[in-house]
Design a protein around this motif. Structure first.
Motif, mmCIF file in Angstrom:
data_model
loop_
_atom_site.group_PDB
_atom_site.id
_atom_site.type_symbol
_atom_site.label_atom_id
_atom_site.label_comp_id
_atom_site.label_asym_id
_atom_site.label_seq_id
_atom_site.Cartn_x
_atom_site.Cartn_y
_atom_site.Cartn_z
ATOM 1 N N LYS A 47 0.836 -1.204 0.000
ATOM 2 C CA LYS A 47 0.000 0.000 0.000
ATOM 3 C C LYS A 47 0.870 1.253 0.000
ATOM 4 O O LYS A 47 0.482 2.292 -0.557
ATOM 5 C CB LYS A 47 -0.913 -0.020 1.227
ATOM 6 C CG LYS A 47 -1.934 1.109 1.269
ATOM 7 C CD LYS A 47 -2.857 0.968 2.462
ATOM 8 C CE LYS A 47 -3.944 2.044 2.443
ATOM 9 N NZ LYS A 47 -3.385 3.401 2.550
ATOM 10 N N ILE A 48 2.040 1.163 0.591
ATOM 11 C CA ILE A 48 2.951 2.308 0.619
ATOM 12 C C ILE A 48 3.371 2.696 -0.796
ATOM 13 O O ILE A 48 3.407 3.880 -1.145
ATOM 14 C CB ILE A 48 4.181 2.005 1.497
ATOM 15 C CG1 ILE A 48 3.736 1.787 2.949
ATOM 16 C CG2 ILE A 48 5.208 3.120 1.416
ATOM 17 C CD1 ILE A 48 4.848 1.344 3.871
ATOM 18 N N ASP A 49 3.690 1.700 -1.640
ATOM 19 C CA ASP A 49 4.063 1.985 -3.029
ATOM 20 C C ASP A 49 2.962 2.785 -3.724
ATOM 21 O O ASP A 49 3.228 3.805 -4.384
ATOM 22 C CB ASP A 49 4.291 0.685 -3.805
ATOM 23 C CG ASP A 49 5.456 -0.143 -3.292
ATOM 24 O OD1 ASP A 49 6.490 -0.205 -3.981
ATOM 25 O OD2 ASP A 49 5.338 -0.732 -2.205
ATOM 26 N N TYR A 50 1.724 2.311 -3.580
ATOM 27 C CA TYR A 50 0.606 2.990 -4.236
ATOM 28 C C TYR A 50 0.403 4.392 -3.674
ATOM 29 O O TYR A 50 0.178 5.352 -4.429
ATOM 30 C CB TYR A 50 -0.680 2.178 -4.058
ATOM 31 C CG TYR A 50 -0.754 0.918 -4.885
ATOM 32 C CD1 TYR A 50 -0.688 0.965 -6.282
ATOM 33 C CD2 TYR A 50 -0.908 -0.327 -4.274
ATOM 34 C CE1 TYR A 50 -0.763 -0.193 -7.048
ATOM 35 C CE2 TYR A 50 -0.994 -1.498 -5.038
ATOM 36 C CZ TYR A 50 -0.917 -1.421 -6.428
ATOM 37 O OH TYR A 50 -0.995 -2.565 -7.175
ATOM 38 N N ASP A 51 0.472 4.535 -2.363
ATOM 39 C CA ASP A 51 0.231 5.841 -1.745
ATOM 40 C C ASP A 51 1.296 6.860 -2.142
ATOM 41 O O ASP A 51 0.989 8.029 -2.404
ATOM 42 C CB ASP A 51 0.185 5.704 -0.227
ATOM 43 C CG ASP A 51 -1.090 5.016 0.264
ATOM 44 O OD1 ASP A 51 -2.011 4.826 -0.549
ATOM 45 O OD2 ASP A 51 -1.145 4.663 1.462
ATOM 46 N N VAL A 52 2.558 6.431 -2.182
ATOM 47 C CA VAL A 52 3.637 7.344 -2.582
ATOM 48 C C VAL A 52 3.458 7.760 -4.041
ATOM 49 O O VAL A 52 3.583 8.947 -4.381
ATOM 50 C CB VAL A 52 5.019 6.689 -2.365
ATOM 51 C CG1 VAL A 52 6.123 7.555 -2.975
ATOM 52 C CG2 VAL A 52 5.277 6.489 -0.877
ATOM 53 N N GLN A 53 3.171 6.796 -4.914
ATOM 54 C CA GLN A 53 2.985 7.151 -6.322
ATOM 55 C C GLN A 53 1.807 8.098 -6.507
ATOM 56 O O GLN A 53 1.912 9.094 -7.241
ATOM 57 C CB GLN A 53 2.780 5.911 -7.182
ATOM 58 C CG GLN A 53 2.483 6.274 -8.644
ATOM 59 C CD GLN A 53 2.729 5.151 -9.601
ATOM 60 O OE1 GLN A 53 3.743 4.473 -9.523
ATOM 61 N NE2 GLN A 53 1.819 4.954 -10.528
ATOM 62 N N ASN A 54 0.695 7.815 -5.853
ATOM 63 C CA ASN A 54 -0.474 8.679 -5.996
ATOM 64 C C ASN A 54 -0.175 10.100 -5.529
ATOM 65 O O ASN A 54 -0.607 11.081 -6.157
ATOM 66 C CB ASN A 54 -1.653 8.106 -5.207
ATOM 67 C CG ASN A 54 -2.206 6.838 -5.835
ATOM 68 O OD1 ASN A 54 -2.013 6.591 -7.023
ATOM 69 N ND2 ASN A 54 -2.899 6.032 -5.036
ATOM 70 N N TYR A 55 0.564 10.218 -4.438
ATOM 71 C CA TYR A 55 0.907 11.545 -3.905
ATOM 72 C C TYR A 55 1.779 12.314 -4.896
ATOM 73 O O TYR A 55 1.506 13.472 -5.229
ATOM 74 C CB TYR A 55 1.636 11.396 -2.570
ATOM 75 C CG TYR A 55 1.961 12.723 -1.919
ATOM 76 C CD1 TYR A 55 1.095 13.304 -1.002
ATOM 77 C CD2 TYR A 55 3.144 13.404 -2.236
ATOM 78 C CE1 TYR A 55 1.385 14.528 -0.417
ATOM 79 C CE2 TYR A 55 3.442 14.627 -1.660
ATOM 80 C CZ TYR A 55 2.556 15.189 -0.753
ATOM 81 O OH TYR A 55 2.854 16.404 -0.189
#
Length: 287
Positions: A47-55
Motif C-alpha cells: 500500500k505504501i508503493d501505491y500511496d507514494v505514487q499517488n501523492y
C-alpha cells in the motif's frame, strides 16, 4: 523541448521529500507494510508503493498538467516520447522495505521530450538525495530535509559534487549486481548469470547485492561501488540513475554496449569508462 526552472526543480524535490513521510510513517504500521500484492514471482507491491505514487503523481501534474506520467504502479504504460514525461519508481527496493532493511528509494526522472534532463533519487532512511541536471553535473545532498527547513532557495542547498572514480584495474573494483529475480526461468538463464558472476568475482575485489537498482546506480556516481550490472530492468528502475551516473562522468549502456532506451526494458552495465571497457567482455555470455 521543455526546460525546468530552478523554482520548479525545488518544488519537485519538496514533493518527493513530502512523499517520503508516507514511507517513514507507514513503515511503522504493520497493516500497511503487510498489505502486500504479488505482481509476479518475487515482485511485490505494498500500500505504501501505491500511496507514494499517488501523492507524487497528483502534485507533479498539478504543477505540470500537460506533462505525461509514467509510474511503476500504473496499469497503463502508454506515452509519447516527443512530449515531456516524468518517470517514477515510488519505492525501489520494496522487498527491502517489507523486511525493514532501510535500503529503499524513490526514483524520479524528467524526460523533456528530447532527452533525460533532471533526475533525483532519495533514500529517506539516510536522508540522502542524489540529483542531476543535464550538463550541470551530479550531486549528493545530505540531510536535505533539515536543509529545506532552513532555506527555501534551490541554489542555497549544500551539495557535494559527484565525480566518478578513475580506477583502472578490475582487481580494485567493488561490483554490485542485480539478479533479475522477476524473470527467473522465463527469459534469463540464471545458471549462466551466476557463472558470469563468478568470473567477475574472480577478477575483482568483491561483490555486493543491495536490492535497489536506483541506489545501485547512484552509488556508482558516489563511488560507493565501482561496477553495476543487471540483466533486465524497467525504465523506472534506471531512468534517474542513468543521468546521475552520466553527469558524474560514468557510463551506462546495455550488455551490447549500446545506449539504453529509457522507455524500454533493458540490461544495464555501468562503471567508469575504463572499468566498463574491461568488464564488458565478461558479460558476453549473458547477452
Amino acid at each position: 523541448m521543455f526546460k525546468l526552472t530552478n523554482e520548479e526543480k525545488y518544488e519537485v524535490i519538496q514533493i518527493v521529500l513530502q512523499s517520503s513521510n508516507i514511507i517513514m510513517s507507514k513503515a511503522e504500521s504493520a497493516e500497511d507494510i503487510k498489505t502486500i500484492e504479488q505482481k509476479g514471482f518475487a515482485n511485490y507491491v505494498t500500500k505504501i508503493d501505491y500511496d507514494v505514487q499517488n501523492y507524487i503523481e497528483k502534485h507533479i501534474l498539478n504543477i505540470f498538467p500537460d506533462h505525461q506520467f509514467l509510474g511503476e504502479e500504473d496499469a497503463d504504460h502508454k506515452f509519447d516520447q516527443a512530449n515531456p514525461c516524468w518517470i517514477l519508481d515510488p519505492v525501489d527496493g520494496t522487498k527491502n522495505l517489507i523486511l525493514d532493511m532501510h535500503h529503499s528509494s524513490t526514483s524520479l526522472a524528467f524526460w523533456n521530450g528530447n532527452d533525460l534532463n533532471f533526475a533525483i533519487i532519495y533514500n529517506p532512511f539516510l536522508d540522502e538525495l542524489y540529483e542531476a541536471n543535464r550538463n550541470e553535473g551530479s550531486y549528493l545532498i545530505r540531510n536535505i530535509k533539515q536543509q529545506t527547513i532552513r532555506t527555501k532557495e534551490y541554489y542555497n542547498l549544500q551539495k557535494t559534487k559527484l565525480i566518478i572514480n578513475n580506477i583502472s584495474d578490475l582487481s580494485h573494483a567493488i561490483v554490485a549486481f542485480g539478479s533479475s529475480p522477476y524473470d527467473r526461468g522465463i527469459e534469463i538463464n540464471h545458471k549462466v548469470m551466476f557463472q558470469v558472476l563468478y568470473d567477475i568475482f574472480a577478477q575483482t575485489e568483491d561483490i555486493r547485492r543491495f536490492g535497489s537498482a536506483a541506489l545501485d546506480l547512484a552509488y556508482i556516481a558516489a563511488n560507493r561501488h565501482h561496477i553495476f550490472f543487471e540483466s533486465k530492468l524497467r525504465p523506472w528502475d534506471f531512468a534517474a540513475g542513468i543521468l546521475i551516473v552520466e553527469e558524474s562522468g560514468g557510463i551506462v549502456t546495455n550488455f551490447h554496449n549500446q545506449p539504453v532506451n529509457i522507455f524500454k526494458t533493458s540490461s544495464i552495465l555501468s562503471a567508469n569508462p575504463t572499468l566498463h571497457k574491461l568488464v564488458l567482455p565478461l558479460i558476453e555470455k549473458i547477452r
